[in-house]
Every structure is written in structure tokens, then in C-alpha cells.
Design an enzyme around this catalytic site. Structure first.
Site, PDB file in Angstrom:
ATOM      1  N   HIS A  12      12.829  40.460  28.308  1.00 18.85           N
ATOM      2  CA  HIS A  12      11.895  39.356  28.097  1.00 18.85           C
ATOM      3  C   HIS A  12      12.584  37.998  28.080  1.00 18.85           C
ATOM      4  CE1 HIS A  12      12.948  39.658  23.694  1.00 18.85           C
ATOM      5  NE2 HIS A  12      12.727  38.367  23.754  1.00 18.85           N
ATOM      6  N   ASP A  25      12.937  47.055  27.162  1.00 21.79           N
ATOM      7  CA  ASP A  25      13.185  45.613  27.132  1.00 21.79           C
ATOM      8  C   ASP A  25      14.690  45.377  27.246  1.00 21.79           C
ATOM      9  OD1 ASP A  25      13.052  42.902  26.802  1.00 21.79           O
ATOM     10  OD2 ASP A  25      12.365  42.947  24.719  1.00 21.79           O
ATOM     11  N   GLY A  76      14.728  33.315  19.005  1.00 18.95           N
ATOM     12  CA  GLY A  76      16.027  32.808  19.429  1.00 18.95           C
ATOM     13  C   GLY A  76      17.122  33.841  19.316  1.00 18.95           C
ATOM     14  N   SER A 132      16.566  36.852  20.277  1.00 25.26           N
ATOM     15  CA  SER A 132      16.233  37.794  21.345  1.00 25.26           C
ATOM     16  C   SER A 132      17.426  38.073  22.252  1.00 25.26           C
ATOM     17  CB  SER A 132      15.097  37.228  22.200  1.00 25.26           C
ATOM     18  OG  SER A 132      13.892  37.211  21.479  1.00 25.26           O
ATOM     19  N   GLY A 133      17.561  39.339  22.633  1.00 22.96           N
ATOM     20  CA  GLY A 133      18.603  39.728  23.562  1.00 22.96           C
ATOM     21  C   GLY A 133      19.956  39.963  22.936  1.00 22.96           C
TER      22      GLY A 133
END
Length: 275
Positions: free
Chosen positions: A80, A128, A220, A222-223
Site C-alpha cells: 500500500h 500487503d 507513517g 507503514s512498510g
């Protein structure tokens, strides 16, 4: 098929040998994991596999997501975090986004491979995950080094101590820090996290839950990596930060949800082999 399987196995063994040779999961600066707090500034460069994924807006780049260095030219992040047409770069050896610290290494992203089952309109479907191939390998030093990958299918026990690191909001709608933050997020086993009064069916077996209530990731993060230390003392990236509660980041019984890396080791090795 047999030849491809043999080649894939050979690649995985080579990757394992290479990362061990370069000390995967062994930070030159030891992270501060002595205190249980609701987030704190990380000891600079104690998570050397943490990267800042930055997107180009106009003539400047801005931090958009975290990511994890898992090989000489490969970064693991969330699907995402990637939008078609956007231009990205990766900054390694980063701690304070607001200043130049002389430890940073910037690399362009040569190729982006998003997991084929990822669907931005159906987050709960899972998968994801994305892999970024860098234009050239970073120099591995005290500030930059790869995390280990967990064993295929490995599932952590309930309460296992893992750490989320990133530059996400300090709290819901709160400020975005310049300096890398870390938080202890104990693992919540799938049988608990998938209860109807927790995440229910939203959480799949290919995901891992950690934290909840006072401790969580936020926008923020994320990942970024969920780093967990193994019995051998090495740190592995067991999760890729995927989503939190849409209401507040630290909603009770809504732990942070990660894509479980160990469920995708075959896909990761296939991408590294063919790209």
C-alpha cells in the site's frame, strides 16, 4: 519444475550465506531494549536495516513509508506504500530526517515488484507486500546492514517481544517525528487477534498482530519492520507494517497488523531470483 526448485533452493542458500557473512540481523549499535515504554527515540543506527522510503513531489523527496533492507540490493516494504506512476528513492543509514548526518546513503529504486494478490481496495485480503530493487548496493557499515529473514512458515509465540521502528505519527493525528522512534510490541497470537471482539476475520493467518492498547504503530510507520530477536541473537524482520485501527492508532484490542514475512518467503526468493 525440478530444475527451478533446485535453482530457487540454491538462491535461498546463497542469500542465507551472504547475509550471514555480512552479519544479517546484527546491529553494530545495540538497540535500547531494556525499558518497556510507549515509544521512545531509537538509539541512532541501532536498527541498521530500517530505511526511509521517499516519494518525489515536484523537485523534492518526502518520507512516505518505512522499509527493511533484506539483501544487498533489496528492500521489503508494504504494497500500500506504492502508487503507480510515483517516483521513489530509498535512504539508508538515516536517523534524523531533518539534518544531514553523513551516515545516509541514497539509492534510486530500479524496479518495484508488488505482490500480485495485493488489492488496495481490499486491504483485509492480505499480501500487503512489495519488494524494491535498488540501482546499486549500499555500502554495509555500522549504520547500514540487512535484517535476517525468518524461516519459512515460522510463527512466533504469544507475547514474543518484537520492536516496531519508524517515523510514524507519535500518536493519532499527532506530530511526525524527525528522529527514528521505536516501540516494544508483544506478539498477539492469531487465535486471540482473530476473536470477534478483536480484529475478527479481518486478520488472516498470513498476518501477525503485535501490541494493542497503549502500544501501537501509527500513520507513517507503514512498510517498516517488526524486528524480533531469535535464539541465536540475530534480528529478523517478522512483519511488514500494514494497518492499524481506522479510529485511533492505539485502540484497545486492535493491535497493529503486519504482513507475516514467513508466509511469503517463497515469493520473496522467487522475485530475487527472477528480477
Amino acid at each position: 519444475m525440478q530444475a527451478e526448485h533446485t535453482t530457487r533452493l540454491g538462491l535461498m542458500l546463497l542469500l542465507a550465506a551472504a547475509t550471514i557473512a555480512h552479519g544479517c540481523g546484527v546491529p553494530g549499535v545495540q538497540p535500547n531494549i531494556n525499558r518497556v515504554v510507549n515509544g521512545e527515540e531509537a538509539r541512532p543506527h541501532s536498527w541498521p536495516w530500517q530505511v526511509s522510503l521517499q516519494v518525489k513531489h515536484g523537485s523534492r523527496y518526502h518520507h512516505t513509508c518505512g522499509g527493511t533492507l533484506i539483501g544487498p540490493r533489496w528492500v521489503l516494504t508494504a504494497g500500500h506504500c506504492i502508487w503507480p506512476g510515483d517516483v521513489y528513492r530509498v535512504v539508508l543509514g538515516e536517523h534524523d530526517l531533518s539534518v544531514h548526518e553523513a551516515t545516509e546513503q541514497t539509492r534510486d529504486v530500479m524496479r518495484i515488484v508488488v505482490h500480485p494478490d495485493w488489492d488496495l481496495d481490499f486491504v483485509a485480503r492480505g499480501s500487503d507486500m512489495a519488494l524494491l530493487k535498488l540501482d546499486k548496493s549500499p555500502v554495509l557499515d555500522a549504520s547500514v546492514g540487512p535484517a535476517c529473514l525468518p524461516g519459512a512458515g515460522e510463527v512466533l509465540s504469544h507475547g514474543a517481544a518484537c520492536y516496531l521502528s519508524g517515523w510514524g505519527n507519535l500518536y493519532t493525528h499527532g506530530p511526525i517525528p524527525d528522529r527514528l522512534q521505536q516501540v516494544l510490541l508483544p506478539v498477539v497470537e492469531h487465535s486471540v487477534c482473530s476473536r470477534s471482539d478483536w480484529w475478527g476475520g479481518t486478520v488472516k493467518s498470513t498476518m501477525i498482530c503485535a501490541g494493542g492498547d497503549a502500544e501501537s504503530g501509527c500513520n507513517g510507520d507503514s512498510g517498516g519492520p517488526l524486528s524480533c530477536r531469535g535464539a541465536d541473537g540475530r534480528w529478523a524482520v517478522h512483519g511488514v507494517t500494514s494497518f492499524v485501527s481506522p479510529l485511533v492508532c492505539n485502540e484497545e484490542q486492535k493491535p497493529t497488523v503486519f504482513t507475516r514475512t514467513s508466509a511469503f518467503t517463497d515469493w520473496i526468493s522467487d522475485v530475487m531470483l527472477h528480477y
